[in-house]
Scaffold this active site. Structure first.
Site, PDB file in Angstrom:
ATOM      1  N   ASP A  51       0.908  -1.131   0.070  1.00  0.00           N
ATOM      2  CA  ASP A  51       0.202   0.077   0.136  1.00  0.00           C
ATOM      3  C   ASP A  51       0.881   1.300   0.037  1.00  0.00           C
ATOM      4  OD1 ASP A  51      -3.050   1.122   0.898  1.00  0.00           O
ATOM      5  OD2 ASP A  51      -1.638   2.157   1.882  1.00  0.00           O
ATOM      6  N   TYR A  56       3.312   9.478  -0.455  1.00  0.00           N
ATOM      7  CA  TYR A  56       4.465   9.119   0.167  1.00  0.00           C
ATOM      8  C   TYR A  56       5.641   9.100  -0.474  1.00  0.00           C
ATOM      9  CZ  TYR A  56       0.636   6.282   2.549  1.00  0.00           C
ATOM     10  OH  TYR A  56      -0.436   5.928   3.190  1.00  0.00           O
ATOM     11  N   LYS A  81      -2.810   5.885  -4.082  1.00  0.00           N
ATOM     12  CA  LYS A  81      -3.666   7.157  -3.787  1.00  0.00           C
ATOM     13  C   LYS A  81      -3.461   8.230  -4.259  1.00  0.00           C
ATOM     14  CE  LYS A  81      -3.622   4.861   0.751  1.00  0.00           C
ATOM     15  NZ  LYS A  81      -2.140   4.534   0.687  1.00  0.00           N
ATOM     16  N   HIS A 118      -7.334   9.543  -1.382  1.00  0.00           N
ATOM     17  CA  HIS A 118      -6.364   9.490  -0.237  1.00  0.00           C
ATOM     18  C   HIS A 118      -6.998  10.308   0.905  1.00  0.00           C
ATOM     19  CE1 HIS A 118      -2.337   9.263   1.337  1.00  0.00           C
ATOM     20  NE2 HIS A 118      -3.322   8.876   2.328  1.00  0.00           N
ATOM     21  N   SER A 149     -10.350   6.674   0.871  1.00  0.00           N
ATOM     22  CA  SER A 149      -9.867   6.685   2.222  1.00  0.00           C
ATOM     23  C   SER A 149     -10.180   7.887   3.014  1.00  0.00           C
ATOM     24  CB  SER A 149      -8.093   6.805   1.938  1.00  0.00           C
ATOM     25  OG  SER A 149      -7.730   6.637   3.197  1.00  0.00           O
ATOM     26  N   GLN A 172     -10.297   2.974   3.225  1.00  0.00           N
ATOM     27  CA  GLN A 172      -9.416   2.678   3.947  1.00  0.00           C
ATOM     28  C   GLN A 172      -9.350   3.762   5.067  1.00  0.00           C
ATOM     29  OE1 GLN A 172      -4.589   3.309   3.863  1.00  0.00           O
ATOM     30  NE2 GLN A 172      -5.282   2.041   2.315  1.00  0.00           N
ATOM     31  N   LEU A 201      -1.142  -0.564  14.157  1.00  0.00           N
ATOM     32  CA  LEU A 201      -0.008  -0.716  15.192  1.00  0.00           C
ATOM     33  C   LEU A 201      -0.261   0.716  15.981  1.00  0.00           C
ATOM     34  CD1 LEU A 201       2.919  -2.738  13.426  1.00  0.00           C
ATOM     35  CD2 LEU A 201       0.654  -3.487  14.575  1.00  0.00           C
ATOM     36  N   LYS A 206       0.815   2.657  21.674  1.00  0.00           N
ATOM     37  CA  LYS A 206       0.213   1.632  22.915  1.00  0.00           C
ATOM     38  C   LYS A 206       1.104   0.697  23.382  1.00  0.00           C
ATOM     39  CE  LYS A 206      -3.664   4.432  23.124  1.00  0.00           C
ATOM     40  NZ  LYS A 206      -3.934   5.293  23.996  1.00  0.00           N
ATOM     41  N   SER A 242       6.466  -1.431   8.693  1.00  0.00           N
ATOM     42  CA  SER A 242       7.851  -1.523   9.491  1.00  0.00           C
ATOM     43  C   SER A 242       9.096  -1.294   8.293  1.00  0.00           C
ATOM     44  CB  SER A 242       8.016  -2.710  10.119  1.00  0.00           C
ATOM     45  OG  SER A 242       9.387  -2.537  10.746  1.00  0.00           O
ATOM     46  N   ARG A 247      10.726  -7.210  12.099  1.00  0.00           N
ATOM     47  CA  ARG A 247       9.375  -6.766  12.445  1.00  0.00           C
ATOM     48  C   ARG A 247       8.404  -7.325  11.351  1.00  0.00           C
ATOM     49  NH1 ARG A 247      10.662  -1.371  15.732  1.00  0.00           N
ATOM     50  NH2 ARG A 247      11.475  -2.275  17.338  1.00  0.00           N
TER      51      ARG A 247
END
Length: 284
Positions: A51, A56, A81, A118, A149, A172, A201, A206, A242, A247
């Site tokens: 994605d 980006y 997007k 987007h 989105s 999204q 995440l 958190k 990530s 990860r």
């Protein structure tokens, strides 16, 4: 018992022959110099869904990873997007075609699997202009499916006034235990709109939450794995991000356990509504 899930699971997109992998790999804030290797790591780990977005600034690197992966193009599902309209229908169309070329190359047969608007923030006229550009991509075979989105109920309902393709195939939105966006989630499920979860995440904000830590300990999993598994069991399509190879692998290793009904409820009970959003909750 929930239906047994697997990394290879696909969801059908409404009114298309296209199916979307249930787990995606996000590349937000993945610098171009890093993005290529991260995508290659993800594809090696078994992800088949990447994605990206114009915003980006790494669409080209995603395309390079696809071509270098050794996998057939049809085996990889790629989303991008458009954030803002170009000021005219033709200018907006040129913007989306440029993304298809960055990802798929200059060939006439290049395409993206999913192209999203987007954000709804540009206003009604801009939303219409962008959607009609995406519909043109579908007509020309340059996009297999299209969606939105950060759209609320009102934004999607408004589309009925001009859309040839409705409902959008995907919405999204930010989704995790602290921001469950239940109104728009229920609306999308009712209308067969696939719901994708960005920031599943919570950008690691958190990681030290006592409830999450307790569940991670109970299942002997990481906090991230608990959150991704939660999203999958909610019937969302999570897009964990990530740039750390270990990860990336771990975030796809979420199929050897299942969250019990009472633990899903415990996570459901963490909902803080729009106050729990770290990016944005939709406006319904």
């Amino acid at each position: 018992m929930a239906t047994k899930l697997a990394l290879t699971d696909l969801l059908p997109l409404p009114n298309t022959t296209t199916k979307i992998p249930r787990l995606g790999f996000g590349v937000y804030q993945s610098p171009p110099s890093v993005c290529l290797n991260s995508c290659l790591s993800a594809l090696k780990a078994g992800y088949r869904h990447i994605d990206t977005a114009q915003f980006y600034a790494n669409e080209k690197e995603v395309g390079q990873a696809i071509s270098q992966s050794g996998l057939a193009r049809r085996e990889i599902f790629v989303t991008t997007k458009i954030l803002s309209a170009g000021g005219s229908p033709e200018a907006t169309y040129k913007k989306v075609v440029e993304s298809v070329r960055k990802i798929g190359g200059e060939g006439e047969d290049s395409y993206v699997d999913l192209f999203l608007i987007h954000s709804p923030s540009g206003g009604s006229a801009a939303r219409k202009e962008m959607w009609q550009a995406l519909e043109r991509l579908v007509d020309e075979g340059k996009a297999r499916s299209i969606g939105v989105s950060n759209f609320g109920v009102g934004h999607i309902e408004e589309m009925k006034g001009y859309a040839k393709i409705w409902p959008p195939h995907v919405n999204q939105i930010e989704l995790h235990p602290w921001c469950q966006q239940r109104v728009i989630d229920a609306y999308c499920q009712k209308n067969s709109i696939v719901v994708e979860s960005y920031s599943p995440l919570v950008r690691n904000n958190k990681a030290h939450d006592p409830t999450l830590k307790s569940l991670a300990s109970k299942y002997d999993k990481s906090a991230a794995q608990i959150l991704i598994r939660y999203a999958l069991q909610k019937n969302w399509v999570p897009l964990p991000k990530s740039d750390t190879p270990e990860r990336i692998v771990a975030n796809a290793d979420v199929y050897g356990f299942e969250l019990a009904k009472e633990d899903m409820q415990t996570l459901d009970d963490l909902d803080e509504g729009e106050m729990g959003a770290i990016v944005q909750a939709v406006k319904n």
